[in-house]
Design a protein around this motif. Structure first.
Motif, PDB file in Angstrom:
ATOM      1  N   THR A 131      12.003  15.063  11.069  1.00  0.00           N
ATOM      2  CA  THR A 131      11.383  14.237   9.950  1.00  0.00           C
ATOM      3  C   THR A 131      10.211  13.221  10.710  1.00  0.00           C
ATOM      4  N   ASN A 132       9.009  12.883   9.945  1.00  0.00           N
ATOM      5  CA  ASN A 132       8.113  11.988  10.588  1.00  0.00           C
ATOM      6  C   ASN A 132       8.510  10.851   9.775  1.00  0.00           C
ATOM      7  N   LEU A 133       9.253   9.818  10.644  1.00  0.00           N
ATOM      8  CA  LEU A 133       9.357   8.298  10.231  1.00  0.00           C
ATOM      9  C   LEU A 133       8.227   7.515  10.453  1.00  0.00           C
ATOM     10  N   VAL A 134       8.029   6.750   9.356  1.00  0.00           N
ATOM     11  CA  VAL A 134       6.805   5.632   9.242  1.00  0.00           C
ATOM     12  C   VAL A 134       7.603   4.402   9.282  1.00  0.00           C
ATOM     13  N   PRO A 135       7.023   3.476   9.834  1.00  0.00           N
ATOM     14  CA  PRO A 135       7.748   1.995   9.765  1.00  0.00           C
ATOM     15  C   PRO A 135       7.770   1.463   8.170  1.00  0.00           C
ATOM     16  N   ILE A 136       8.540   0.757   8.010  1.00  0.00           N
ATOM     17  CA  ILE A 136       8.444  -0.002   6.724  1.00  0.00           C
ATOM     18  C   ILE A 136       7.534  -0.614   6.308  1.00  0.00           C
ATOM     19  N   THR A 137       6.805  -1.442   7.376  1.00  0.00           N
ATOM     20  CA  THR A 137       5.522  -2.241   7.173  1.00  0.00           C
ATOM     21  C   THR A 137       4.204  -1.285   6.708  1.00  0.00           C
ATOM     22  N   GLN A 138       4.367  -0.050   6.979  1.00  0.00           N
ATOM     23  CA  GLN A 138       3.352   1.065   6.467  1.00  0.00           C
ATOM     24  C   GLN A 138       3.464   1.945   5.716  1.00  0.00           C
ATOM     25  N   TYR A 139       4.432   1.428   4.654  1.00  0.00           N
ATOM     26  CA  TYR A 139       4.848   2.582   3.690  1.00  0.00           C
ATOM     27  C   TYR A 139       3.810   3.013   2.567  1.00  0.00           C
ATOM     28  N   LYS A 140       3.076   1.804   2.527  1.00  0.00           N
ATOM     29  CA  LYS A 140       1.867   1.877   1.520  1.00  0.00           C
ATOM     30  C   LYS A 140       0.848   3.007   2.036  1.00  0.00           C
ATOM     31  N   VAL A 141       0.567   3.284   3.241  1.00  0.00           N
ATOM     32  CA  VAL A 141      -0.291   4.446   3.831  1.00  0.00           C
ATOM     33  C   VAL A 141       0.538   5.642   3.958  1.00  0.00           C
ATOM     34  N   SER A 142       1.708   5.743   3.858  1.00  0.00           N
ATOM     35  CA  SER A 142       2.447   6.749   4.069  1.00  0.00           C
ATOM     36  C   SER A 142       2.130   8.080   2.902  1.00  0.00           C
ATOM     37  N   SER A 143       2.556   9.301   3.168  1.00  0.00           N
ATOM     38  CA  SER A 143       2.524  10.277   2.472  1.00  0.00           C
ATOM     39  C   SER A 143       3.534  11.137   2.055  1.00  0.00           C
ATOM     40  N   ARG A 144       3.594  11.903   1.207  1.00  0.00           N
ATOM     41  CA  ARG A 144       4.823  12.776   0.967  1.00  0.00           C
ATOM     42  C   ARG A 144       5.363  13.543   2.227  1.00  0.00           C
ATOM     43  N   MET A 148       6.530   9.407  19.567  1.00  0.00           N
ATOM     44  CA  MET A 148       6.197   8.497  18.931  1.00  0.00           C
ATOM     45  C   MET A 148       4.370   8.074  19.110  1.00  0.00           C
ATOM     46  N   VAL A 149       3.931   8.028  17.804  1.00  0.00           N
ATOM     47  CA  VAL A 149       2.518   7.717  17.847  1.00  0.00           C
ATOM     48  C   VAL A 149       2.316   6.496  17.152  1.00  0.00           C
ATOM     49  N   SER A 150       1.797   5.568  17.869  1.00  0.00           N
ATOM     50  CA  SER A 150       1.527   4.032  17.576  1.00  0.00           C
ATOM     51  C   SER A 150       0.079   3.964  17.198  1.00  0.00           C
ATOM     52  N   ALA A 151      -0.934   4.797  17.402  1.00  0.00           N
ATOM     53  CA  ALA A 151      -2.179   4.638  17.127  1.00  0.00           C
ATOM     54  C   ALA A 151      -2.794   5.230  15.961  1.00  0.00           C
ATOM     55  N   GLY A 152      -2.069   5.696  15.033  1.00  0.00           N
ATOM     56  CA  GLY A 152      -2.199   6.491  13.829  1.00  0.00           C
ATOM     57  C   GLY A 152      -2.281   5.598  12.526  1.00  0.00           C
ATOM     58  N   ILE A 153      -2.669   6.259  11.582  1.00  0.00           N
ATOM     59  CA  ILE A 153      -2.456   5.627  10.234  1.00  0.00           C
ATOM     60  C   ILE A 153      -1.687   6.711   9.195  1.00  0.00           C
ATOM     61  N   PRO A 154      -0.637   6.503   9.162  1.00  0.00           N
ATOM     62  CA  PRO A 154       0.279   5.460   9.722  1.00  0.00           C
ATOM     63  C   PRO A 154       1.007   5.904  11.135  1.00  0.00           C
ATOM     64  N   ASP A 155       1.491   5.001  11.789  1.00  0.00           N
ATOM     65  CA  ASP A 155       2.222   5.184  12.722  1.00  0.00           C
ATOM     66  C   ASP A 155       3.589   6.123  12.610  1.00  0.00           C
TER      67      ASP A 155
END
Length: 137
Positions: free
Chosen positions: A19-32, A112-119
């Motif tokens: 699973t690819n987890l994204v931070p809750i602060t970036q949920y708006k730029v996450s995808s399915r 862990m990738v912290s330079a992506g959109i989203p991380d």
């Protein structure tokens, strides 16, 4: 309802799931293809395990525990949640008494990738059956 489906990924049906987890602060730029909070229901116990990427940015900038790590927490209805572990890249969490001691659950942070959109934090979930040992006659 829509947000509950979007925010939660039920795990356990497929062993070795990634699973690819994204931070809750970036949920708006996450995808399915992303998960904000992974949930593992506990069949033989009360509650569930919740796994999330606790990135310290935006409204979560003041995070004190599991800062910029993947957090593993136990939670149940009307109970205070309990942090069971914090994982950095390459680390794993193993629970040998999963499902009443019949299985071992392993959660590993692959990257862990912290330079992506989203991380993102790529996390694998593996459940292994433990065969009971029979005492010698």
């Amino acid at each position: 309802t829509y947000l509950a489906r979007r925010w939660t990924s039920y795990v356990g049906e497929n062993n070795g799931r990634i699973t690819n987890l994204v931070p809750i602060t970036q949920y708006k730029v996450s995808s399915r293809y992303h998960t904000v909070i992974a949930k593992i229901p506990l069949i033989q116990m009360q509650g569930a395990l919740y796994i999330y990427y606790n990135k310290a940015d935006g409204f979560n900038d003041g995070a004190e525990t599991s800062k910029n790590e993947v957090a593993v927490s136990w939670g149940s209805y009307l109970q205070q949640s309990v942090l069971l572990g914090s994982l950095a890249q390459g680390e794993k969490f193993s629970w040998s008494s999963f499902n009443g001691g019949l299985e071992t659950l392993e959660i590993k942070v692959l990257s862990m990738v912290s330079a992506g959109i989203p991380d993102t934090a790529s996390v694998s979930f593996t459940v292994k059956y433990q065969y009971p040992t029979n005492p010698a006659p």
